[in-house]
Write an enzyme that holds these catalytic residues in place. Structure first.
Site, PDB file in Angstrom:
ATOM      1  N   SER A 256     -45.757  43.640 -47.912  1.00 26.02           N
ATOM      2  CA  SER A 256     -44.463  42.799 -47.933  1.00 26.02           C
ATOM      3  C   SER A 256     -43.603  42.302 -47.025  1.00 26.02           C
ATOM      4  O   SER A 256     -44.149  41.683 -45.977  1.00 26.02           O
ATOM      5  CB  SER A 256     -43.772  44.794 -48.667  1.00 26.02           C
ATOM      6  N   ASP A 474     -45.819  39.400 -59.510  1.00 25.99           N
ATOM      7  CA  ASP A 474     -45.075  40.414 -58.018  1.00 25.99           C
ATOM      8  C   ASP A 474     -43.569  40.005 -58.099  1.00 25.99           C
ATOM      9  O   ASP A 474     -43.494  38.756 -57.961  1.00 25.99           O
ATOM     10  CB  ASP A 474     -45.798  39.626 -56.507  1.00 25.99           C
ATOM     11  N   HIS A 502     -46.114  45.086 -57.241  1.00 19.42           N
ATOM     12  CA  HIS A 502     -45.863  44.768 -55.724  1.00 19.42           C
ATOM     13  C   HIS A 502     -47.288  44.460 -55.185  1.00 19.42           C
ATOM     14  O   HIS A 502     -46.872  45.800 -53.852  1.00 19.42           O
ATOM     15  CB  HIS A 502     -44.941  45.380 -55.509  1.00 19.42           C
TER      16      HIS A 502
END
Length: 532
Positions: A256, A474, A502
């Site tokens: 991320s 995602d 995710h």
């Protein structure tokens, strides 16, 4: 959903699963070179810089002389050598760490343009290699911004990577490193539960004042740290750590927001890239897809999943989404009491978004939480919101939310309050179901220090191959972001996972897991490899 809630706190999900299974920048001298290595670009930044930001509504208060924990005098010596000459002293870790874990603290310049000034403290955790020949250190970061990274060392999937020391660190501003200090307790409760979608002038004024007051509380508690907590500061910290563990090249895995750190490291230090894998890429390529659109897609997938299983929220996807938005609307008018607290619309939206980060095998919890709240019991949905907000049962908060806002708002310029409202309108256009519950994000327009925008573009010319992993379903970092990052990086290699959730590595896909292990121990996978 306001921007303060829209970058993933990935480790909240990742670690839980393992346990159970964004005026001018301060001017100064260029960043000094570290001995034995080439300095960053001459101005301490990339060749192509963003235009000078305006951020017209940011207040400009004086910087108080606040000293958060861990702000200390620089180590002995002079110049860069006082930092690069430190020795990592690995020792016992705090309670709760894995038995084999080792921990250490090192110092980094508070201000990287003033290497003889004060220091911040960085906290690290290491899981030592168990196989030979040793391949050095693999640094890992769980995302955020604001997420402590040290715990990820013990939770990171290391099957096939036993030749590496796995090291996680709490970036400056987070966790056990020198933290951002902001409002606490009930003040944080108020900040995180205020109505994000004002219905009139009074509610709009209250939301604006909430963000202004929160920013001022961070300045009062953190002082100069708020000026030196950018992603580029963390990139320079990471390069210092690379040198201290004795590695000539960086091996790194970032989830991320950790992909922002990794890609910008490659941009600043392309000749020091060994192996960098980036999972759940953030938007460095200027994609016009907004993050809330990713959550809207995830909501649609959940609604289909729920309807097919005849869940209690409706027999069709439209009925399921209607049940969720109907709950949001009802809570805007009348919150549900939960003990001495209440579940209001803001917290319910947070709880739903929390579970949209998760793969589909966790969606039963989301279905149950919404169904219970529709029946008058908001306890589970409130717990999910608290988990996302890093609120403990005693009402205390850790550093995640303050650090998230502090890093994000230093990293990016803004167009003021009016710009936040224009963006909110665009979110509604791109995500007509969830966009209306996002509201304008006033945090950065009212942040009390000027931004230091990150240089663009990120191309990492001359770097070794960099692996970018994108998941088609995602929610928090839409798949387009990974495609854009892989295309923009000169040596980018795209690995696609056709699935939900995710990020992908460490999850159910053996194809992804094997490709990542192969990248760190041998040749990279072919570009555009797809794991189904």
């Amino acid at each position: 959903m306001p921007a303060r809630l829209l970058i993933a706190f990935l480790a909240l999900l990742f670690l839980a699963a393992c346990a159970g299974s964004p005026a001018d920048s301060p001017s100064g001298t260029p960043t000094p070179p570290l001995p034995g290595a080439t300095a960053p670009k001459a101005d301490g930044a990339s060749t192509t810089a963003s235009p000078a930001p305006t951020s017209p509504d940011r207040p400009t208060p004086e910087i108080p002389d606040a000293r958060p924990p861990g702000v200390v005098a620089a180590p002995a010596g002079m110049g860069p050598q006082r930092w690069t000459g430190q020795s990592l002293q690995w020792g016992a870790c705090p309670a709760g760490a894995r038995p084999e874990a080792e921990c250490a603290e090192v110092l980094a310049p508070l201000d990287w343009t003033d290497v003889d000034g004060e220091a911040v403290t960085l906290f690290l955790t290491r899981i030592p290699a168990t196989r030979t020949p040793a391949l050095g250190t693999l640094f890992v970061n769980p995302g955020g911004p604001g997420e402590p990274g040290a715990p990820l060392a013990g939770a990171f999937r290391r099957q096939g990577l036993e030749q590496y020391d796995i090291v996680g660190w709490d970036p400056r501003g987070t966790g056990r490193s020198t933290p951002v200090v902001c409002a606490r307790g009930e003040a944080m409760d108020d900040y995180l539960s205020i109505d994000m979608t004002p219905d009139g002038d009074a509610e709009r004024a209250a939301l604006i004042e909430s963000h202004r007051a929160f920013g001022q509380s961070c300045l009062d508690g953190s002082g100069r740290l708020l000026q030196h907590i950018s992603t580029l500061d963390t990139v320079r910290d990471l390069d210092l750590l690379r040198g201290l563990v004795g590695d000539e090249k960086l091996s790194y895995f970032g989830y991320s927001y950790g992909t922002d750190i990794g890609s910008r490291y490659a941009q600043e230090f392309p000749d020091r890239v060994g192996h960098i894998a980036l999972d759940g890429a953030v938007n460095v390529s200027g994609s016009e897809v907004l993050q809330v659109a990713g959550f809207e897609r995830a909501l649609g997938a959940f609604a289909t999943w729920c309807a097919e299983r005849q869940c209690g929220l409706g027999r069709t996807p439209v009925a399921v989404t209607g049940s969720i938005t109907g709950l949001f609307d009802a809570l805007d008018a009348e919150p549900i009491p939960v003990g001495n607290r209440e579940l209001n619309q803001t917290l319910a939206v947070t709880g739903v978004f929390m579970m949209l980060y998760a793969p589909s095998d966790n969606w039963g919890t989301l279905s149950a939480a919404v169904e219970q709240a529709r029946g008058g019991d908001g306890a589970l949905l409130l717990r999910l919101a608290d988990f996302y907000n890093a609120r403990a049962n005693d009402g205390s908060y850790d550093t995640r939310q303050p650090a998230f806002v502090a890093i994000r708002c230093l990293d990016r310029a803004d167009d003021g309050i009016a710009g936040a409202e224009r963006r909110a309108a665009e979110e509604i256009r791109q995500a007509p179901i969830l966009g209306p519950y996002s509201g304008p994000s006033y945090d950065c327009p009212l942040w009390p220090v000027p931004p230091i925008p990150k240089p663009e573009p990120v191309v990492a010319a001359g770097a070794a191959p960099i692996l970018v992993i994108g998941t088609t379903g995602d929610s928090a970092t839409p798949y387009e972001f990974a495609v854009g990052m892989a295309d923009q990086l000169e040596s980018g290699i795209l690995l696609t996972y056709e699935g939900s959730g995710h990020s992908a590595y460490g999850g159910a896909s053996s194809c992804v897991n094997e490709a990542v292990v192969g990248y760190f121990t041998g040749p990279p996978p072919a570009d555009r490899t797809v794991c189904r």
